[in-house]
Design a protein around this motif. Structure first.
Motif, PDB file in Angstrom:
ATOM      1  N   ALA A 181      35.766  -4.563  46.381  1.00  0.00           N
ATOM      2  CA  ALA A 181      34.575  -5.217  45.414  1.00  0.00           C
ATOM      3  C   ALA A 181      34.836  -7.099  46.133  1.00  0.00           C
ATOM      4  O   ALA A 181      34.422  -7.549  45.350  1.00  0.00           O
ATOM      5  N   ALA A 182      35.749  -7.525  45.078  1.00  0.00           N
ATOM      6  CA  ALA A 182      35.878  -9.083  45.359  1.00  0.00           C
ATOM      7  C   ALA A 182      36.116  -9.375  46.898  1.00  0.00           C
ATOM      8  O   ALA A 182      35.531 -10.661  46.659  1.00  0.00           O
ATOM      9  N   ALA A 183      36.250  -8.555  47.758  1.00  0.00           N
ATOM     10  CA  ALA A 183      36.585  -9.441  49.099  1.00  0.00           C
ATOM     11  C   ALA A 183      34.859  -9.105  50.105  1.00  0.00           C
ATOM     12  O   ALA A 183      34.703  -9.863  50.018  1.00  0.00           O
ATOM     13  N   LEU A 184      33.616  -7.510  49.024  1.00  0.00           N
ATOM     14  CA  LEU A 184      32.294  -7.790  49.478  1.00  0.00           C
ATOM     15  C   LEU A 184      31.549  -8.840  48.655  1.00  0.00           C
ATOM     16  O   LEU A 184      30.821  -9.412  49.507  1.00  0.00           O
ATOM     17  N   LEU A 185      32.135  -9.198  46.926  1.00  0.00           N
ATOM     18  CA  LEU A 185      31.775 -10.336  46.882  1.00  0.00           C
ATOM     19  C   LEU A 185      31.677 -11.424  46.991  1.00  0.00           C
ATOM     20  O   LEU A 185      30.360 -12.042  47.687  1.00  0.00           O
ATOM     21  N   MET A 186      32.897 -11.912  48.644  1.00  0.00           N
ATOM     22  CA  MET A 186      32.862 -12.830  48.644  1.00  0.00           C
ATOM     23  C   MET A 186      32.258 -13.281  50.058  1.00  0.00           C
ATOM     24  O   MET A 186      31.430 -13.957  50.184  1.00  0.00           O
ATOM     25  N   ASP A 187      32.097 -12.034  51.029  1.00  0.00           N
ATOM     26  CA  ASP A 187      31.102 -11.970  51.794  1.00  0.00           C
ATOM     27  C   ASP A 187      29.950 -11.891  51.152  1.00  0.00           C
ATOM     28  O   ASP A 187      28.628 -12.810  51.770  1.00  0.00           O
ATOM     29  N   ARG A 229      25.636  -6.677  41.444  1.00  0.00           N
ATOM     30  CA  ARG A 229      25.963  -4.697  41.447  1.00  0.00           C
ATOM     31  C   ARG A 229      27.703  -5.291  41.502  1.00  0.00           C
ATOM     32  O   ARG A 229      28.769  -5.265  40.359  1.00  0.00           O
ATOM     33  N   LEU A 230      28.273  -6.372  42.528  1.00  0.00           N
ATOM     34  CA  LEU A 230      29.772  -6.681  42.930  1.00  0.00           C
ATOM     35  C   LEU A 230      30.379  -7.219  41.530  1.00  0.00           C
ATOM     36  O   LEU A 230      31.475  -6.746  41.205  1.00  0.00           O
ATOM     37  N   THR A 231      29.444  -8.372  41.022  1.00  0.00           N
ATOM     38  CA  THR A 231      30.045  -9.431  40.033  1.00  0.00           C
ATOM     39  C   THR A 231      30.142  -8.310  38.875  1.00  0.00           C
ATOM     40  O   THR A 231      31.016  -8.416  38.112  1.00  0.00           O
ATOM     41  N   ALA A 232      29.233  -7.943  38.086  1.00  0.00           N
ATOM     42  CA  ALA A 232      28.957  -6.403  37.011  1.00  0.00           C
ATOM     43  C   ALA A 232      30.421  -5.501  37.548  1.00  0.00           C
ATOM     44  O   ALA A 232      31.321  -4.915  36.452  1.00  0.00           O
ATOM     45  N   LEU A 233      30.629  -4.811  38.780  1.00  0.00           N
ATOM     46  CA  LEU A 233      31.559  -4.262  39.057  1.00  0.00           C
ATOM     47  C   LEU A 233      33.443  -4.773  38.632  1.00  0.00           C
ATOM     48  O   LEU A 233      34.129  -4.443  38.111  1.00  0.00           O
ATOM     49  N   LEU A 234      32.850  -6.499  39.268  1.00  0.00           N
ATOM     50  CA  LEU A 234      34.952  -6.974  38.601  1.00  0.00           C
ATOM     51  C   LEU A 234      34.568  -7.496  37.327  1.00  0.00           C
ATOM     52  O   LEU A 234      35.718  -7.428  36.529  1.00  0.00           O
ATOM     53  N   ALA A 235      33.604  -7.443  36.483  1.00  0.00           N
ATOM     54  CA  ALA A 235      34.016  -7.864  34.958  1.00  0.00           C
ATOM     55  C   ALA A 235      34.739  -7.307  33.907  1.00  0.00           C
ATOM     56  O   ALA A 235      35.421  -7.567  33.951  1.00  0.00           O
ATOM     57  N   GLU A 236      34.527  -5.236  34.805  1.00  0.00           N
ATOM     58  CA  GLU A 236      34.918  -3.919  34.179  1.00  0.00           C
ATOM     59  C   GLU A 236      35.919  -3.940  34.959  1.00  0.00           C
ATOM     60  O   GLU A 236      36.970  -3.596  34.251  1.00  0.00           O
ATOM     61  N   GLY A 282      21.412  -7.063  54.441  1.00  0.00           N
ATOM     62  CA  GLY A 282      20.610  -8.725  54.416  1.00  0.00           C
ATOM     63  C   GLY A 282      19.688  -8.496  52.532  1.00  0.00           C
ATOM     64  O   GLY A 282      19.633  -9.920  52.875  1.00  0.00           O
ATOM     65  N   ARG A 283      20.601  -7.838  51.377  1.00  0.00           N
ATOM     66  CA  ARG A 283      20.363  -7.812  50.441  1.00  0.00           C
ATOM     67  C   ARG A 283      21.675  -8.650  49.452  1.00  0.00           C
ATOM     68  O   ARG A 283      22.324  -8.044  48.960  1.00  0.00           O
ATOM     69  N   ALA A 284      21.722 -10.048  49.938  1.00  0.00           N
ATOM     70  CA  ALA A 284      23.457 -10.673  49.459  1.00  0.00           C
ATOM     71  C   ALA A 284      23.082 -10.453  47.797  1.00  0.00           C
ATOM     72  O   ALA A 284      24.018 -10.358  47.413  1.00  0.00           O
ATOM     73  N   ASP A 285      21.854 -10.539  47.505  1.00  0.00           N
ATOM     74  CA  ASP A 285      21.436 -11.181  45.995  1.00  0.00           C
ATOM     75  C   ASP A 285      21.783  -9.931  44.963  1.00  0.00           C
ATOM     76  O   ASP A 285      22.745  -9.699  44.066  1.00  0.00           O
ATOM     77  N   GLN A 343      24.630 -15.958  50.697  1.00  0.00           N
ATOM     78  CA  GLN A 343      23.843 -16.443  49.603  1.00  0.00           C
ATOM     79  C   GLN A 343      23.603 -18.347  50.302  1.00  0.00           C
ATOM     80  O   GLN A 343      22.693 -18.846  49.433  1.00  0.00           O
ATOM     81  N   GLY A 344      25.307 -18.993  50.927  1.00  0.00           N
ATOM     82  CA  GLY A 344      24.953 -19.957  50.997  1.00  0.00           C
ATOM     83  C   GLY A 344      26.032 -20.631  50.113  1.00  0.00           C
ATOM     84  O   GLY A 344      26.309 -21.788  49.785  1.00  0.00           O
ATOM     85  N   ARG A 345      26.744 -19.623  49.432  1.00  0.00           N
ATOM     86  CA  ARG A 345      27.241 -19.974  48.374  1.00  0.00           C
ATOM     87  C   ARG A 345      29.180 -20.497  48.815  1.00  0.00           C
ATOM     88  O   ARG A 345      30.365 -19.693  47.603  1.00  0.00           O
ATOM     89  N   GLN A 346      29.699 -21.454  49.444  1.00  0.00           N
ATOM     90  CA  GLN A 346      31.141 -20.813  50.246  1.00  0.00           C
ATOM     91  C   GLN A 346      31.770 -21.263  49.109  1.00  0.00           C
ATOM     92  O   GLN A 346      32.925 -20.674  49.040  1.00  0.00           O
ATOM     93  N   ALA A 347      31.956 -22.416  48.209  1.00  0.00           N
ATOM     94  CA  ALA A 347      32.750 -22.820  47.693  1.00  0.00           C
ATOM     95  C   ALA A 347      33.384 -21.742  46.405  1.00  0.00           C
ATOM     96  O   ALA A 347      33.983 -21.577  45.876  1.00  0.00           O
ATOM     97  N   GLU A 348      32.097 -20.830  45.609  1.00  0.00           N
ATOM     98  CA  GLU A 348      32.391 -20.411  45.068  1.00  0.00           C
ATOM     99  C   GLU A 348      32.666 -18.672  45.557  1.00  0.00           C
ATOM    100  O   GLU A 348      33.308 -18.254  44.420  1.00  0.00           O
ATOM    101  N   ALA A 349      32.686 -18.402  46.940  1.00  0.00           N
ATOM    102  CA  ALA A 349      33.444 -17.635  47.308  1.00  0.00           C
ATOM    103  C   ALA A 349      34.818 -17.733  47.775  1.00  0.00           C
ATOM    104  O   ALA A 349      35.651 -16.503  47.129  1.00  0.00           O
ATOM    105  N   LEU A 350      34.866 -19.350  47.535  1.00  0.00           N
ATOM    106  CA  LEU A 350      36.555 -19.077  48.312  1.00  0.00           C
ATOM    107  C   LEU A 350      37.283 -19.552  46.811  1.00  0.00           C
ATOM    108  O   LEU A 350      38.626 -19.817  46.904  1.00  0.00           O
ATOM    109  N   ALA A 351      36.388 -19.733  45.644  1.00  0.00           N
ATOM    110  CA  ALA A 351      37.206 -20.337  44.101  1.00  0.00           C
ATOM    111  C   ALA A 351      37.253 -18.259  44.109  1.00  0.00           C
ATOM    112  O   ALA A 351      38.603 -18.775  43.180  1.00  0.00           O
ATOM    113  N   ARG A 352      37.116 -18.180  44.314  1.00  0.00           N
ATOM    114  CA  ARG A 352      37.579 -16.399  43.839  1.00  0.00           C
ATOM    115  C   ARG A 352      38.708 -15.582  44.152  1.00  0.00           C
ATOM    116  O   ARG A 352      39.034 -15.389  45.212  1.00  0.00           O
TER     117      ARG A 352
END
Length: 105
Positions: free
Chosen positions: A85-91, A71-78, A63-66, A96-105
């Motif tokens: 990692a991209a799929a886990l970041l979408m999850d 962590r995943l944003t930093a990995l995907l930046a590199e 339950g520690r989505a933040d 976190q309730g940021r579905q629009a941002e998840a779908l934009a990735r």
């Protein structure tokens, strides 16, 4: 008090004075463990990426989505081509309730 009968030496040969064969030395071609063979062609970065993705997946399960999202944003930046990692970041973003941002990735 009754005594239990002793087991035969065939059940536990190391207790009867039998010698245990020594392991093959590392230089022997028989000694190549399966894990070493699988990892022989894997880079350190790939193993580190896998560890980060595993840690993020565990954080999501707890339950520690933040924490997982950062962590995943930093990995995907590199390394932006990490599909897991991209799929886990979408999850994580969706959790976190940021579905629009998840779908934009």
């Amino acid at each position: 008090m009754t005594r239990t009968p002793r087991r035969s030496c065939s059940a536990r040969p190391w207790t009867c004075g039998a010698t245990v064969p020594a392991p093959s030395p590392p230089s022997s071609p028989r000694w190549r463990p399966a894990a070493a063979i699988r990892l022989a062609h894997v880079s350190v970065e790939a193993v580190a990426d896998l560890a980060v993705a595993d840690l993020a997946e565990a954080e999501l399960a707890l339950g520690r989505a933040d924490a997982a999202a950062s962590r995943l944003t930093a990995l995907l930046a590199e390394r932006p081509v990490q599909e897991r990692a991209a799929a886990l970041l979408m999850d994580a973003l969706a959790a976190q309730g940021r579905q629009a941002e998840a779908l934009a990735r």
